[in-house]
Motif scaffolding. Structure first.
Motif, PDB file in Angstrom:
ATOM      1  N   ALA A  83       1.483  22.964 -16.165  1.00  0.00           N
ATOM      2  CA  ALA A  83       0.018  23.058 -15.382  1.00  0.00           C
ATOM      3  C   ALA A  83       0.429  23.819 -13.794  1.00  0.00           C
ATOM      4  O   ALA A  83      -0.482  24.470 -13.472  1.00  0.00           O
ATOM      5  N   ASP A  84       1.508  23.689 -13.164  1.00  0.00           N
ATOM      6  CA  ASP A  84       1.973  24.148 -12.057  1.00  0.00           C
ATOM      7  C   ASP A  84       3.277  24.001 -12.075  1.00  0.00           C
ATOM      8  O   ASP A  84       4.199  23.946 -12.796  1.00  0.00           O
ATOM      9  N   ALA A  85       3.806  24.616 -10.686  1.00  0.00           N
ATOM     10  CA  ALA A  85       5.322  25.004 -10.559  1.00  0.00           C
ATOM     11  C   ALA A  85       5.829  23.448 -10.424  1.00  0.00           C
ATOM     12  O   ALA A  85       7.068  23.578 -10.959  1.00  0.00           O
ATOM     13  N   ARG A  86       5.519  22.467 -10.074  1.00  0.00           N
ATOM     14  CA  ARG A  86       6.035  21.179 -10.083  1.00  0.00           C
ATOM     15  C   ARG A  86       6.261  20.617 -11.585  1.00  0.00           C
ATOM     16  O   ARG A  86       7.398  20.101 -11.888  1.00  0.00           O
ATOM     17  N   ASP A  87       5.398  20.872 -12.417  1.00  0.00           N
ATOM     18  CA  ASP A  87       5.537  20.600 -13.760  1.00  0.00           C
ATOM     19  C   ASP A  87       6.632  21.408 -14.354  1.00  0.00           C
ATOM     20  O   ASP A  87       7.329  20.948 -15.433  1.00  0.00           O
ATOM     21  N   GLU A  88       6.520  22.707 -13.997  1.00  0.00           N
ATOM     22  CA  GLU A  88       7.534  23.659 -14.768  1.00  0.00           C
ATOM     23  C   GLU A  88       9.017  23.409 -14.259  1.00  0.00           C
ATOM     24  O   GLU A  88       9.788  23.219 -14.963  1.00  0.00           O
ATOM     25  N   ILE A  89       9.124  22.695 -12.885  1.00  0.00           N
ATOM     26  CA  ILE A  89      10.418  22.268 -12.574  1.00  0.00           C
ATOM     27  C   ILE A  89      10.865  21.183 -13.352  1.00  0.00           C
ATOM     28  O   ILE A  89      12.243  21.048 -13.846  1.00  0.00           O
ATOM     29  N   LEU A  90      10.020  20.293 -13.783  1.00  0.00           N
ATOM     30  CA  LEU A  90      10.143  19.162 -14.740  1.00  0.00           C
ATOM     31  C   LEU A  90      10.387  19.624 -16.169  1.00  0.00           C
ATOM     32  O   LEU A  90      11.320  18.996 -16.936  1.00  0.00           O
ATOM     33  N   ALA A 179      17.574  12.377 -14.509  1.00  0.00           N
ATOM     34  CA  ALA A 179      17.680  13.522 -13.507  1.00  0.00           C
ATOM     35  C   ALA A 179      15.975  13.766 -13.416  1.00  0.00           C
ATOM     36  O   ALA A 179      15.974  14.295 -12.226  1.00  0.00           O
ATOM     37  N   ARG A 180      15.308  13.979 -14.475  1.00  0.00           N
ATOM     38  CA  ARG A 180      13.908  13.999 -14.565  1.00  0.00           C
ATOM     39  C   ARG A 180      13.010  13.480 -13.519  1.00  0.00           C
ATOM     40  O   ARG A 180      12.500  13.895 -12.901  1.00  0.00           O
ATOM     41  N   LEU A 181      13.315  11.832 -13.616  1.00  0.00           N
ATOM     42  CA  LEU A 181      12.806  11.017 -12.966  1.00  0.00           C
ATOM     43  C   LEU A 181      13.154  11.154 -11.294  1.00  0.00           C
ATOM     44  O   LEU A 181      12.393  11.025 -10.289  1.00  0.00           O
ATOM     45  N   ALA A 182      14.316  11.315 -11.102  1.00  0.00           N
ATOM     46  CA  ALA A 182      14.997  11.778  -9.812  1.00  0.00           C
ATOM     47  C   ALA A 182      14.237  13.033  -9.231  1.00  0.00           C
ATOM     48  O   ALA A 182      13.899  13.011  -7.925  1.00  0.00           O
ATOM     49  N   ALA A 184      11.222  14.140 -10.037  1.00  0.00           N
ATOM     50  CA  ALA A 184      10.038  13.764  -9.741  1.00  0.00           C
ATOM     51  C   ALA A 184       9.679  12.924  -8.339  1.00  0.00           C
ATOM     52  O   ALA A 184       8.859  13.259  -7.677  1.00  0.00           O
ATOM     53  N   THR A 185      10.590  12.371  -8.334  1.00  0.00           N
ATOM     54  CA  THR A 185      10.591  11.139  -7.021  1.00  0.00           C
ATOM     55  C   THR A 185      10.889  12.032  -5.916  1.00  0.00           C
ATOM     56  O   THR A 185      10.126  12.011  -4.683  1.00  0.00           O
ATOM     57  N   LEU A 186      11.829  13.127  -6.016  1.00  0.00           N
ATOM     58  CA  LEU A 186      12.256  13.785  -4.797  1.00  0.00           C
ATOM     59  C   LEU A 186      10.897  14.654  -4.347  1.00  0.00           C
ATOM     60  O   LEU A 186      10.595  14.788  -3.066  1.00  0.00           O
ATOM     61  N   MET A 187      10.459  15.293  -5.548  1.00  0.00           N
ATOM     62  CA  MET A 187       9.271  16.102  -5.138  1.00  0.00           C
ATOM     63  C   MET A 187       8.161  15.445  -4.543  1.00  0.00           C
ATOM     64  O   MET A 187       7.372  15.877  -3.723  1.00  0.00           O
ATOM     65  N   THR A 188       7.867  14.124  -5.161  1.00  0.00           N
ATOM     66  CA  THR A 188       6.753  13.275  -4.655  1.00  0.00           C
ATOM     67  C   THR A 188       6.826  12.987  -3.157  1.00  0.00           C
ATOM     68  O   THR A 188       5.933  12.919  -2.395  1.00  0.00           O
ATOM     69  N   ALA A 189       8.219  12.853  -2.704  1.00  0.00           N
ATOM     70  CA  ALA A 189       8.545  12.530  -1.363  1.00  0.00           C
ATOM     71  C   ALA A 189       8.167  13.722  -0.411  1.00  0.00           C
ATOM     72  O   ALA A 189       7.816  13.562   0.851  1.00  0.00           O
ATOM     73  N   ALA A 194       1.252  14.772  -5.378  1.00  0.00           N
ATOM     74  CA  ALA A 194       1.789  15.192  -6.493  1.00  0.00           C
ATOM     75  C   ALA A 194       1.536  14.148  -7.717  1.00  0.00           C
ATOM     76  O   ALA A 194       1.412  12.896  -7.367  1.00  0.00           O
ATOM     77  N   HIS A 195       1.162  14.679  -8.718  1.00  0.00           N
ATOM     78  CA  HIS A 195       0.878  13.889 -10.061  1.00  0.00           C
ATOM     79  C   HIS A 195       1.949  13.497 -10.473  1.00  0.00           C
ATOM     80  O   HIS A 195       3.017  14.313 -10.650  1.00  0.00           O
ATOM     81  N   THR A 196       2.159  12.298 -11.164  1.00  0.00           N
ATOM     82  CA  THR A 196       3.368  11.447 -11.632  1.00  0.00           C
ATOM     83  C   THR A 196       3.259  11.055 -13.057  1.00  0.00           C
ATOM     84  O   THR A 196       3.755  10.299 -13.522  1.00  0.00           O
ATOM     85  N   ASP A 197       2.133  11.409 -13.693  1.00  0.00           N
ATOM     86  CA  ASP A 197       1.755  10.872 -15.113  1.00  0.00           C
ATOM     87  C   ASP A 197       2.724  11.478 -15.934  1.00  0.00           C
ATOM     88  O   ASP A 197       2.913  10.710 -16.956  1.00  0.00           O
ATOM     89  N   PHE A 198       3.643  12.426 -15.727  1.00  0.00           N
ATOM     90  CA  PHE A 198       4.438  12.886 -16.692  1.00  0.00           C
ATOM     91  C   PHE A 198       5.756  11.997 -16.396  1.00  0.00           C
ATOM     92  O   PHE A 198       6.768  12.019 -17.625  1.00  0.00           O
ATOM     93  N   ILE A 199       6.070  10.940 -15.734  1.00  0.00           N
ATOM     94  CA  ILE A 199       7.331  10.457 -15.713  1.00  0.00           C
ATOM     95  C   ILE A 199       7.418   9.414 -16.656  1.00  0.00           C
ATOM     96  O   ILE A 199       6.444   8.604 -17.049  1.00  0.00           O
TER      97      ILE A 199
END
Length: 199
Positions: A83-90, A179-182, A184-189, A194-199
């Motif tokens: 959906a966006d760059a953050r999702d693509e990072i994950l 690593a994916r959870l970490a 997502a947590t880092l990006m949320t900080a 940021a959405h975190t439904d993908f965690i």
């Protein structure tokens, strides 16, 4: 047209040999990459393998180049629909999990290759360096698009590489998920909304 037809057998034979060499390298490292073993697995004549790759190091280089192409193709495929760059990072970590799930996974070919030959073979060291720089550059681009600081991209790269090592040692896919959870947590900080439904 005639030239393309004449070259087709060469391309096919080379691809088959590289695929076989990749499997030999994965199972036993560069030390096992002798022409006979690769030729047997490829169903090819050893002389044909030597014609493509005169020295063992030539086979190693071909395998690493092949792995680099596979990694980039896998990244692109995993990113489809992000959906966006953050999702693509994950999706980078989703791609890692796919790699770790493969029963033949024995660790990153570039980390393994560098550990075995990086100090003595400049081409292997250069390929490992370029591959890592490519991952770092990809994450920096995505982080920039996501509005994240540069040091976050550096941290994401460390998560990727650390997950590879831990997965290879422990023989599990779990490091990709951790690593994916970490990530997502880092990006949320740095992005409280940021959405975190993908965690």
């Amino acid at each position: 047209m005639g030239v393309a037809v004449a070259q087709e057998p060469h391309r096919w034979d080379r691809a088959r040999v590289v695929d076989a060499a990749d499997r030999v390298f994965t199972a036993g490292g560069a030390a096992g990459l002798d022409h006979a073993a690769v030729a047997t697995l490829a169903g090819a004549d050893p002389d044909a393998v030597r014609a493509h790759f005169p020295e063992r190091i030539d086979v190693v280089v071909a395998v690493l180049e092949h792995r680099h192409e596979q990694w980039n193709a896998g990244l692109a495929e995993a990113a489809v629909g992000a959906a966006d760059a953050r999702d693509e990072i994950l999706t980078v970590f989703a791609h890692l999990e796919d790699c770790f799930r493969d029963e033949s996974w024995t660790g990153c070919a570039f980390i393994n290759g560098y550990g075995e030959l990086g100090r003595s073979e400049a081409r292997v060291a250069a390929l490992a360096h370029d591959h890592l720089r490519g991952i770092e550059a990809h994450l920096h681009v995505l982080a920039g698009r996501a509005g994240l600081p540069v040091h976050v991209a550096d941290a994401l790269s460390l998560l990727v590489e650390g997950a590879k090592v831990e997965s290879a040692i422990h023989r599990t896919t779990r490091p990709a998920r951790s690593a994916r959870l970490a990530a997502a947590t880092l990006m949320t900080a740095y992005a409280p909304t940021a959405h975190t439904d993908f965690i």
